[in-house]
Design a protein around this motif. Structure first.
Motif, mmCIF file in Angstrom:
data_model
loop_
_atom_site.group_PDB
_atom_site.id
_atom_site.type_symbol
_atom_site.label_atom_id
_atom_site.label_comp_id
_atom_site.label_asym_id
_atom_site.label_seq_id
_atom_site.Cartn_x
_atom_site.Cartn_y
_atom_site.Cartn_z
ATOM 1 N N LYS A 63 45.588 42.244 33.748
ATOM 2 C CA LYS A 63 46.458 42.893 34.723
ATOM 3 C C LYS A 63 45.716 43.938 35.534
ATOM 4 C CE LYS A 63 50.668 42.043 32.290
ATOM 5 N NZ LYS A 63 52.047 42.358 32.377
ATOM 6 N N ASN A 64 44.419 44.032 35.350
ATOM 7 C CA ASN A 64 43.645 45.086 35.993
ATOM 8 C C ASN A 64 42.864 44.606 37.209
ATOM 9 O OD1 ASN A 64 44.565 46.625 33.850
ATOM 10 N ND2 ASN A 64 42.752 46.222 32.638
ATOM 11 N N TRP A 65 43.372 43.604 37.909
ATOM 12 C CA TRP A 65 42.727 43.076 39.100
ATOM 13 C C TRP A 65 43.370 43.649 40.356
ATOM 14 C CZ3 TRP A 65 38.408 40.146 39.158
ATOM 15 C CH2 TRP A 65 38.055 39.462 37.999
ATOM 16 N N ILE A 66 42.560 43.840 41.393
ATOM 17 C CA ILE A 66 43.035 44.216 42.728
ATOM 18 C C ILE A 66 42.319 43.303 43.712
ATOM 19 C CG2 ILE A 66 43.084 46.004 44.512
ATOM 20 C CD1 ILE A 66 43.147 48.094 42.359
ATOM 21 N N PHE A 67 43.030 42.860 44.738
ATOM 22 C CA PHE A 67 42.425 42.021 45.773
ATOM 23 C C PHE A 67 42.381 42.799 47.078
ATOM 24 C CE2 PHE A 67 42.771 38.843 49.197
ATOM 25 C CZ PHE A 67 41.604 38.145 48.948
ATOM 26 N N LEU A 68 41.195 42.861 47.695
ATOM 27 C CA LEU A 68 41.009 43.486 49.016
ATOM 28 C C LEU A 68 40.635 42.399 50.004
ATOM 29 C CD1 LEU A 68 38.967 46.701 48.257
ATOM 30 C CD2 LEU A 68 41.190 46.582 49.300
ATOM 31 N N CYS A 69 41.296 42.369 51.149
ATOM 32 C CA CYS A 69 41.002 41.320 52.121
ATOM 33 C C CYS A 69 40.684 41.908 53.490
ATOM 34 C CB CYS A 69 42.174 40.358 52.227
ATOM 35 S SG CYS A 69 43.704 41.099 52.767
ATOM 36 N N THR A 109 43.006 53.318 35.602
ATOM 37 C CA THR A 109 42.003 53.267 36.672
ATOM 38 C C THR A 109 42.486 52.388 37.812
ATOM 39 O OG1 THR A 109 40.312 53.463 34.966
ATOM 40 C CG2 THR A 109 39.577 52.815 37.156
ATOM 41 N N THR A 110 43.116 51.276 37.498
ATOM 42 C CA THR A 110 43.639 50.377 38.528
ATOM 43 C C THR A 110 44.658 51.093 39.406
ATOM 44 O OG1 THR A 110 43.316 48.520 37.006
ATOM 45 C CG2 THR A 110 44.720 48.130 38.910
ATOM 46 N N LYS A 111 45.556 51.850 38.802
ATOM 47 C CA LYS A 111 46.560 52.588 39.572
ATOM 48 C C LYS A 111 45.922 53.684 40.421
ATOM 49 C CE LYS A 111 50.508 51.637 36.649
ATOM 50 N NZ LYS A 111 51.590 52.205 35.851
ATOM 51 N N VAL A 150 42.949 53.527 41.750
ATOM 52 C CA VAL A 150 42.319 52.836 42.876
ATOM 53 C C VAL A 150 43.374 52.426 43.899
ATOM 54 C CG1 VAL A 150 41.032 50.761 43.527
ATOM 55 C CG2 VAL A 150 40.305 52.112 41.574
ATOM 56 N N PHE A 151 44.552 51.985 43.449
ATOM 57 C CA PHE A 151 45.638 51.680 44.380
ATOM 58 C C PHE A 151 45.976 52.913 45.221
ATOM 59 C CE2 PHE A 151 47.297 47.793 42.089
ATOM 60 C CZ PHE A 151 47.205 46.963 43.185
ATOM 61 N N SER A 152 46.029 54.071 44.602
ATOM 62 C CA SER A 152 46.323 55.304 45.344
ATOM 63 C C SER A 152 45.218 55.616 46.351
ATOM 64 C CB SER A 152 46.474 56.483 44.388
ATOM 65 O OG SER A 152 47.547 56.267 43.521
ATOM 66 N N ARG A 153 43.970 55.456 45.950
ATOM 67 C CA ARG A 153 42.858 55.696 46.871
ATOM 68 C C ARG A 153 42.875 54.706 48.032
ATOM 69 N NH1 ARG A 153 38.119 56.793 42.432
ATOM 70 N NH2 ARG A 153 38.923 58.807 41.759
ATOM 71 N N LEU A 154 43.201 53.451 47.741
ATOM 72 C CA LEU A 154 43.272 52.459 48.813
ATOM 73 C C LEU A 154 44.405 52.772 49.783
ATOM 74 C CD1 LEU A 154 42.593 49.196 46.794
ATOM 75 C CD2 LEU A 154 41.070 50.311 48.428
ATOM 76 N N ASN A 155 45.490 53.302 49.258
ATOM 77 C CA ASN A 155 46.602 53.699 50.126
ATOM 78 C C ASN A 155 46.178 54.828 51.058
ATOM 79 O OD1 ASN A 155 49.159 53.244 50.993
ATOM 80 N ND2 ASN A 155 50.136 54.543 49.476
ATOM 81 N N ARG A 156 45.415 55.796 50.530
ATOM 82 C CA ARG A 156 44.901 56.876 51.379
ATOM 83 C C ARG A 156 43.905 56.346 52.412
ATOM 84 N NH1 ARG A 156 43.016 61.000 47.046
ATOM 85 N NH2 ARG A 156 43.552 59.316 45.678
ATOM 86 N N LEU A 157 43.057 55.388 52.003
ATOM 87 C CA LEU A 157 42.119 54.787 52.953
ATOM 88 C C LEU A 157 42.854 54.056 54.071
ATOM 89 C CD1 LEU A 157 39.184 53.258 50.889
ATOM 90 C CD2 LEU A 157 39.069 55.022 52.632
#
Length: 130
Positions: A20-26, A73-75, A77-84
């Protein structure tokens, strides 16, 4: 709200171990490689344990699956990606990151599905009623 990527490609099903610790960036340039992407993530203080590159042939870009060591850590990174996303002024409807989930596709012409065959469920103690 976080978007979800439903994976139904049989090749990707074996590429991504169950976690459950995967994130996809496109939406990355098609020439970007995994080491370049890992260097970019290091500048954002994101350190995935695994990175898998996927070609997106419809628009010539690529995407990256990233696996992290735990859900905390996954969560983060989601927060950091939201800020990005806000810093880079990406449109709210434009796909940028998502949470990948395996999709179980069944077709209307199939009567019995191999993954729902009760004879293969030998670990169940109770009968299954359909």
């Amino acid at each position: 709200a976080r978007s979800a990527l439903f994976i139904s490609d049989p090749h990707l099903e074996f590429e991504l171990p169950k976690s459950k610790n995967w994130i996809f960036l496109c939406g990355w340039h098609g020439a970007m490689t995994e080491p370049e992407f890992e260097t970019l993530l290091g500048s954002f203080k994101m350190y995935p344990t695994t990175i898998k590159r996927v070609e997106i042939p419809s628009d010539g870009t690529c995407g990256f699956f990233m696996r992290f060591e735990d859900m905390v850590t996954t969560k983060r990174v989601f927060s950091r990606l939201n800020r990005l996303r806000r810093r880079w002024r990406l449109k709210p409807n434009a796909p940028f990151y998502s949470y990948p989930a395996l999709c179980d596709v069944h077709w209307s012409h199939e009567d019995k599905y191999a993954d729902e065959d009760s004879a293969s469920d030998n670990e169940l103690d109770e009968p299954v009623w359909h």
